[in-house]
Design a protein around this motif. Structure first.
Motif, mmCIF file in Angstrom:
data_model
loop_
_atom_site.group_PDB
_atom_site.id
_atom_site.type_symbol
_atom_site.label_atom_id
_atom_site.label_comp_id
_atom_site.label_asym_id
_atom_site.label_seq_id
_atom_site.Cartn_x
_atom_site.Cartn_y
_atom_site.Cartn_z
ATOM 1 N N THR A 63 0.847 -1.185 0.000
ATOM 2 C CA THR A 63 0.000 0.000 0.000
ATOM 3 C C THR A 63 0.886 1.239 0.000
ATOM 4 O OG1 THR A 63 -1.780 -1.127 1.180
ATOM 5 C CG2 THR A 63 -1.779 1.279 1.248
ATOM 6 N N THR A 105 -4.283 -2.793 -9.007
ATOM 7 C CA THR A 105 -4.392 -1.848 -7.896
ATOM 8 C C THR A 105 -5.780 -1.912 -7.277
ATOM 9 O OG1 THR A 105 -5.050 -0.047 -9.381
ATOM 10 C CG2 THR A 105 -2.699 -0.272 -8.883
ATOM 11 N N ILE A 108 -7.886 2.371 -1.530
ATOM 12 C CA ILE A 108 -8.204 2.319 -0.117
ATOM 13 C C ILE A 108 -9.552 2.993 0.109
ATOM 14 C CG2 ILE A 108 -7.510 3.054 2.197
ATOM 15 C CD1 ILE A 108 -5.745 0.894 1.047
ATOM 16 N N THR A 116 -3.433 0.048 -3.070
ATOM 17 C CA THR A 116 -2.725 -1.195 -2.771
ATOM 18 C C THR A 116 -2.377 -1.881 -4.083
ATOM 19 O OG1 THR A 116 -3.817 -1.495 -0.643
ATOM 20 C CG2 THR A 116 -2.856 -3.445 -1.654
ATOM 21 N N GLN A 145 2.264 -1.529 5.863
ATOM 22 C CA GLN A 145 1.706 -2.662 5.130
ATOM 23 C C GLN A 145 0.913 -3.595 6.041
ATOM 24 O OE1 GLN A 145 1.954 -2.120 2.061
ATOM 25 N NE2 GLN A 145 3.573 -0.600 2.228
ATOM 26 N N SER A 148 -2.274 -4.922 4.624
ATOM 27 C CA SER A 148 -2.034 -5.924 3.583
ATOM 28 C C SER A 148 -1.681 -7.272 4.192
ATOM 29 C CB SER A 148 -0.906 -5.461 2.651
ATOM 30 O OG SER A 148 -1.288 -4.305 1.929
ATOM 31 N N TYR A 490 -1.290 2.702 7.464
ATOM 32 C CA TYR A 490 -0.894 2.710 6.052
ATOM 33 C C TYR A 490 -0.439 4.095 5.598
ATOM 34 C CZ TYR A 490 -5.503 4.713 4.846
ATOM 35 O OH TYR A 490 -6.606 5.522 4.751
#
Length: 538
Positions: A63, A105, A108, A116, A145, A148, A490
């Motif tokens: 991200t 991609t 967010i 991301t 991250q 993620s 993030y």
């Protein structure tokens, strides 16, 4: 897979990790976990008798702030762990979610400034199910991250609900209980894992006890086992030529488990302005002895330095050249010149390769001299990055605590350029009050810009001071209320300006100023490289 039950119900819900969700935020800069040096193990179990035999290692999606270049290099840490496991007969697969879904991609939610990059949860689950692992290890290095990583945990529970789940890396080290409580992770490794991960697998397979695995927080029979003794791999010895060879016994990364051609095809290396188009990555040492307040490196490596012999480094580079056709390499060490004498021998050995190389992670100027620069240039170093951080000695001394003499720095920058090397600089602006010392003023930030211009850097990166999880900077910012507790992790991207110091400046001002500095300093500069400069590179 733990005996505490299935994954919690929140595991299917995508949530955002925030600063206020973290435990044990305050880092004592003078306190280190006790360190014990260990060797890599040889497995006692046999493949045909193991209940845990198939191991999947995953590097998560990435991200980033919109417009940033997603750097894409093979995850060296997972490659080292895989190599150790393969030597003991384990079946291993590496999944790098970024390289496999580089052009995919996902925005967010409610924040248009971040994207991301990489495989989504469904595709990750599909890859996991296809391999059928008994255990999945997930890399959790960077705090920005963490969302993620959580998505990878969810994918594991979807695709392999009976598999053990483990994680490790800098972020995981500082907040292991978050992962265990929120995602029912079975094991969190608190430092490097070449030795300890294999030790854990052997314990799961009936050879040893989980309680004896160091650098580990783990679940067992409904109880939590905590062993924070930091286990660092080292065999303290000098080789036949008298060079330190403390970590030579760690095997080379399992490159065949990476999608190497895709990394070369994408070409988004840590240094985006490469000469070669097939770039290899390598560590020649581990650790840094400095204690910079914005960094987590010192804590993660226990403040210790361990070296590879020059012969071992060259052997790995030859293997990369002959096996994968690399025509350039990047040294990823935190501080390649920490041991000046050892570095000089290394650079002499690199000369025989006749291959260009650079130092995208930064090099410590307080461990630099003219002879080192001469040897670097002679061995093929075409670009060197100096991590200066500030052009104001007070800021370096009082706030960053970097042992750097700016007067000496100017001379070394000029000397490096006289040898034909391009010189890049790293700078941080917006340091808040620390340890009772006044915070950095806007005038001092402009002095840093002027220093970079006057010192003769060919290019420079200016970053907003960012309180990375595990850093002393975050502890100080939290203690003094300079960062909002609901800040999403993030957003810790070095471009956001997350710190606000009442009466001095606001974070948005610092982020805008850093962007202005980057544009003003770098626009219009030419480079002998395959890429042109763009603002997203810095």
């Amino acid at each position: 897979m733990s005996d505490t039950g299935n994954a919690p119900s929140t595991s299917s819900v995508k949530t955002t990790a925030r600063v206020d969700s973290l435990k044990n935020l305050f880092i004592d800069p003078d306190k280190q976990s006790p360190v014990r040096y260990v060797n890599t193990l040889t497995a006692a179990s046999r493949p045909e008798t193991r209940k845990v035999q198939r191991v999947m290692l995953i590097s998560p999606p990435s991200t980033l702030y919109k417009g940033d270049l997603p750097r894409c290099t093979y995850p060296l840490g997972l490659g080292y762990i895989a190599a150790v496991l393969l030597e003991s007969g384990y079946e291993v697969e590496i999944l790098d979610c970024l390289v496999e879904g580089y052009y995919d991609t996902t925005p967010i939610k409610d924040d248009e400034n971040f994207l991301t990059y990489g495989l989504n949860r469904a595709e990750i689950a599909k890859r996991i199910a296809a391999f059928g692992p008994d255990i999945v290890g997930v890399s959790s290095i960077f705090s920005n991250q963490s969302d993620s990583v959580a998505e990878v945990f969810r994918a594991i529970r979807m695709a392999a609900p009976d598999a053990y789940v483990a994680t490790g890396g800098a972020h995981a080290r500082y907040f292991p209980h978050n992962y265990i409580e929120e995602f029912d992770v079975d094991a969190v490794f608190l430092s490097e894992s070449e030795a300890t991960f294999l030790h854990y697998l052997e314990a799961l397979n009936g050879h040893g006890e989980i309680e004896d695995v160091e650098s580990l927080i783990a679940q067992k029979d409904g109880a939590l086992i905590a062993n924070d003794m930091m286990a660092l791999v080292r065999k303290k010895e000098r080789n036949a030529n008298g060079f330190w060879a403390e970590i030579d016994h760690i095997p080379f990364p399992a490159w065949h488990l990476y999608n190497m051609e895709k990394y070369f095809e994408i070409g988004a290396y840590q240094s985006p302005y490469t000469i070669g188009d097939r770039v290899g990555q390598i560590y020649t040492s581990r650790g840094c002895t400095a204690k910079c307040t914005f960094c987590t490196t010192t804590n993660f490596w226990g403040g210790k330095l361990r070296r590879r012999s020059p012969e071992n480094v060259v052997e790995e580079l030859i293997a990369l050249r002959d096996g994968y056709g690399i025509n350039e390499f990047h040294i990823q060490d935190d501080n390649i010149t920490n041991d000046k004498a050892h570095a000089k021998h290394l650079f002499k050995y690199l000369t025989e390769l006749n291959m260009p190389w650079c130092t995208p992670q930064g090099t410590a100027l307080w461990r630099m001299d003219e002879e080192l620069l001469e040897l670097m240039a002679a061995s093929g170093c075409y670009q060197i990055t100096f991590a200066i951080e500030s052009g104001v000695q007070r800021v370096l001394d009082d706030l960053i605590r970097k042992p750097l003499d700016l007067d000496r720095t100017r001379h070394l920058i000029a000397y490096a350029r006289s040898l034909g090397m391009s010189v890049h600089g790293f700078f941080i602006i917006g340091m808040p009050p620390m340890f009772g010392k006044p915070g950095e003023t806007v005038d001092e930030m402009r002095m840093t810009y002027d220093f970079a211009a006057d010192a003769g850097f060919d290019s420079a990166s200016f970053f907003a001071a960012t309180p990375i999880v595990g850093s002393v900077l975050l502890s100080e910012a939290m203690r003094q209320g300079f960062i909002a507790k609901d800040t999403p992790l993030y957003r810790m991207s070095y471009k956001q300006g997350l710190l606000n110091v009442p009466g001095l400046w606001r974070g948005e001002e610092i982020a805008e100023l850093a962007a202005q500095f980057n544009t003003s300093f770098n626009a219009g500069k030419t480079r002998n490289a395959r890429r042109e400069w763009s603002q997203g590179q810095y």
